[in-house]
Design a protein around this motif. Structure first.
Motif, PDB file in Angstrom:
ATOM      1  N   THR A 143       0.887  -1.131  -0.091  1.00 16.22           N
ATOM      2  CA  THR A 143       0.034  -0.047  -0.002  1.00 16.22           C
ATOM      3  C   THR A 143       0.856   1.228  -0.249  1.00 16.22           C
ATOM      4  O   THR A 143       1.829   1.252   0.619  1.00 16.22           O
ATOM      5  N   VAL A 144       0.344   2.329  -0.624  1.00 15.28           N
ATOM      6  CA  VAL A 144       1.440   3.351  -0.982  1.00 15.28           C
ATOM      7  C   VAL A 144       0.631   4.589  -0.419  1.00 15.28           C
ATOM      8  O   VAL A 144      -0.752   4.791  -0.932  1.00 15.28           O
ATOM      9  N   MET A 145       0.966   5.379   0.356  1.00 12.22           N
ATOM     10  CA  MET A 145       0.537   6.709   0.814  1.00 12.22           C
ATOM     11  C   MET A 145       1.188   8.011   0.548  1.00 12.22           C
ATOM     12  O   MET A 145       2.661   7.798   1.096  1.00 12.22           O
ATOM     13  N   SER A 146       0.915   8.866  -0.095  1.00 15.32           N
ATOM     14  CA  SER A 146       1.662  10.161  -0.374  1.00 15.32           C
ATOM     15  C   SER A 146       1.212  11.293   0.565  1.00 15.32           C
ATOM     16  O   SER A 146      -0.014  11.666   0.577  1.00 15.32           O
ATOM     17  N   LEU A 147       2.201  11.737   1.438  1.00 14.92           N
ATOM     18  CA  LEU A 147       1.803  12.808   2.403  1.00 14.92           C
ATOM     19  C   LEU A 147       2.163  14.020   1.721  1.00 14.92           C
ATOM     20  O   LEU A 147       2.447  15.064   2.505  1.00 14.92           O
ATOM     21  N   MET A 148       2.406  14.118   0.420  1.00 16.02           N
ATOM     22  CA  MET A 148       2.972  15.165  -0.116  1.00 16.02           C
ATOM     23  C   MET A 148       1.799  16.421  -0.099  1.00 16.02           C
ATOM     24  O   MET A 148       0.708  15.923  -0.450  1.00 16.02           O
ATOM     25  N   ASN A 149       2.211  17.670  -0.334  1.00 14.13           N
ATOM     26  CA  ASN A 149       1.632  18.708  -0.596  1.00 14.13           C
ATOM     27  C   ASN A 149       0.878  18.733  -1.873  1.00 14.13           C
ATOM     28  O   ASN A 149       1.306  17.741  -3.007  1.00 14.13           O
ATOM     29  N   GLY A 150       0.072  19.387  -2.396  1.00 11.32           N
ATOM     30  CA  GLY A 150      -0.704  19.396  -3.666  1.00 11.32           C
ATOM     31  C   GLY A 150      -1.827  18.180  -3.828  1.00 11.32           C
ATOM     32  O   GLY A 150      -2.234  17.548  -3.015  1.00 11.32           O
ATOM     33  N   VAL A 151      -2.115  18.113  -5.236  1.00 12.09           N
ATOM     34  CA  VAL A 151      -3.353  17.114  -5.461  1.00 12.09           C
ATOM     35  C   VAL A 151      -2.924  16.245  -6.808  1.00 12.09           C
ATOM     36  O   VAL A 151      -3.614  15.540  -7.317  1.00 12.09           O
ATOM     37  N   ASP A 152      -1.416  16.166  -6.944  1.00 15.66           N
ATOM     38  CA  ASP A 152      -1.148  15.426  -8.104  1.00 15.66           C
ATOM     39  C   ASP A 152       0.048  14.352  -8.031  1.00 15.66           C
ATOM     40  O   ASP A 152       0.335  13.748  -8.787  1.00 15.66           O
TER      41      ASP A 152
END
Length: 323
Positions: free
Chosen positions: A99-108
């Motif tokens: 499972t991959v979770m991105s906690l980066m800002n933005g929406v892309d």
């Protein structure tokens, strides 16, 4: 489903919250992904968080291959260079169980990561943590931190992986909330960043400026109107987001958010992910974005200033710096 191994890609201000929360969780393997001199430095020096030095395991991408959960907490500018590592850990040619979770800002960022992993492994998410760096490392207030918000894009919203992620966050004392409106929540945070993060960076002032100046408020309303027009055109109803998503973690009026922190440290910012992304979407949708275009170019100019582009010697000649 049970999560027994977690890898973190990105050990900066956001990653520090994950390290703080998961380092002492029993019954899971937890490590930071790094290579070369960065791996050596992390293993030697550890990471300072709230006055304590943490020494989590440091894995190469090959050593992290096939972990149950990969958390991506990179700066936007570092994502492209990390795609090969993501591919190694959770790409289409791996077991496909990560499972991959991105906690980066933005929406892309999820869309960019999915070019290597596919969209199926991605559990959409965001984080709200007012973390900043001092001489001894990263600092944040665990009590006032809103934390991680995540969820499935479609039913079943109480999926096995949502339950499994909730369980490990609960075990580590990480603040979290699962939602049925994760896309709307992400855009709500995106709006918060565009309207509250960028203007203070241009004038180099704490967040108290937003309550003290009618002129800043006027520009902020312009940025907000453009973002909301684009969201509406994309069928995103930000009003569905939980009320807590309309604000960030509690901070004093002197607080300097990430874009200003980057400029203070003479780093390039994530403006391409904020106004840059909105400008691109606006062009695709036929929606004008003059406020965002202005802010975009102003912050790019400040980056150029930090890079020394406008430095001249006493003879009026351009100063050049050795790399």
């Amino acid at each position: 489903m049970k999560i027994k191994s977690v890898a973190l890609l990105g050990a900066g201000a956001v990653g520090a919250y994950i390290i703080w929360g998961l380092s002492e969780v029993k019954n899971i393997e937890f490590g930071i992904v790094a290579e070369g001199s960065r791996k050596e430095r992390l293993e030697r020096d550890g990471i300072g968080i709230n006055g304590q030095v943490y020494h989590p395991k440091v894995w190469t991408p090959d050593e992290a291959k096939g972990v149950d959960l990969l958390i991506v907490a990179l700066k936007y500018g570092a994502l492209d260079g990390a795609l090969d590592s993501i591919d190694t850990i959770a790409g289409k040619n791996t077991s496909g169980t990560t499972t991959v979770m991105s906690l980066m800002n933005g929406v892309d960022s999820e869309e960019i990561i999915s070019t290597r992993t596919g969209m199926k492994p991605i559990l959409h998410s965001l984080i709200k943590v007012a973390s900043h760096k001092e001489d001894d490392g990263y600092h944040f207030d665990p009590e006032t931190t809103i934390g991680i918000i995540f969820g499935e894009l479609k039913a079943p919203f109480d999926s096995d992986r949502v339950k499994a992620v909730s369980e490990i966050f609960e075990s580590g004392g990480i603040h979290y909330r699962a939602t049925e409106y994760i896309r709307e929540e992400m855009w709500s945070k995106f709006r918060l960043n565009v309207c509250n993060n960028l203007l203070q960076a241009v004038i180099s002032a704490g967040v108290g400026c937003y309550r003290d100046s009618i002129h800043i408020d006027a520009v902020r309303k312009g940025l907000r109107a453009e973002l909301e027009a684009i969201a509406k055109a994309k069928g995103i109803d930000i009003d569905k987001a939980d009320s807590t998503s309309s604000h960030g973690s509690a901070v004093p009026p002197t607080a300097r958010y990430s874009t200003l922190q980057d400029l203070d440290a003479k780093r390039h910012t994530e403006i391409d992910m904020f106004s840059g992304a909105l400008m691109k979407m606006g062009k695709e949708l036929g929606i004008a974005t003059p406020y965002n275009e202005c802010i975009y170019h102003l912050i790019k100019v400040l980056e150029e200033k930090n890079d020394g582009l406008f430095d001249y010697d006493e003879n009026g000649e351009k100063v050049t710096y050795s790399k």
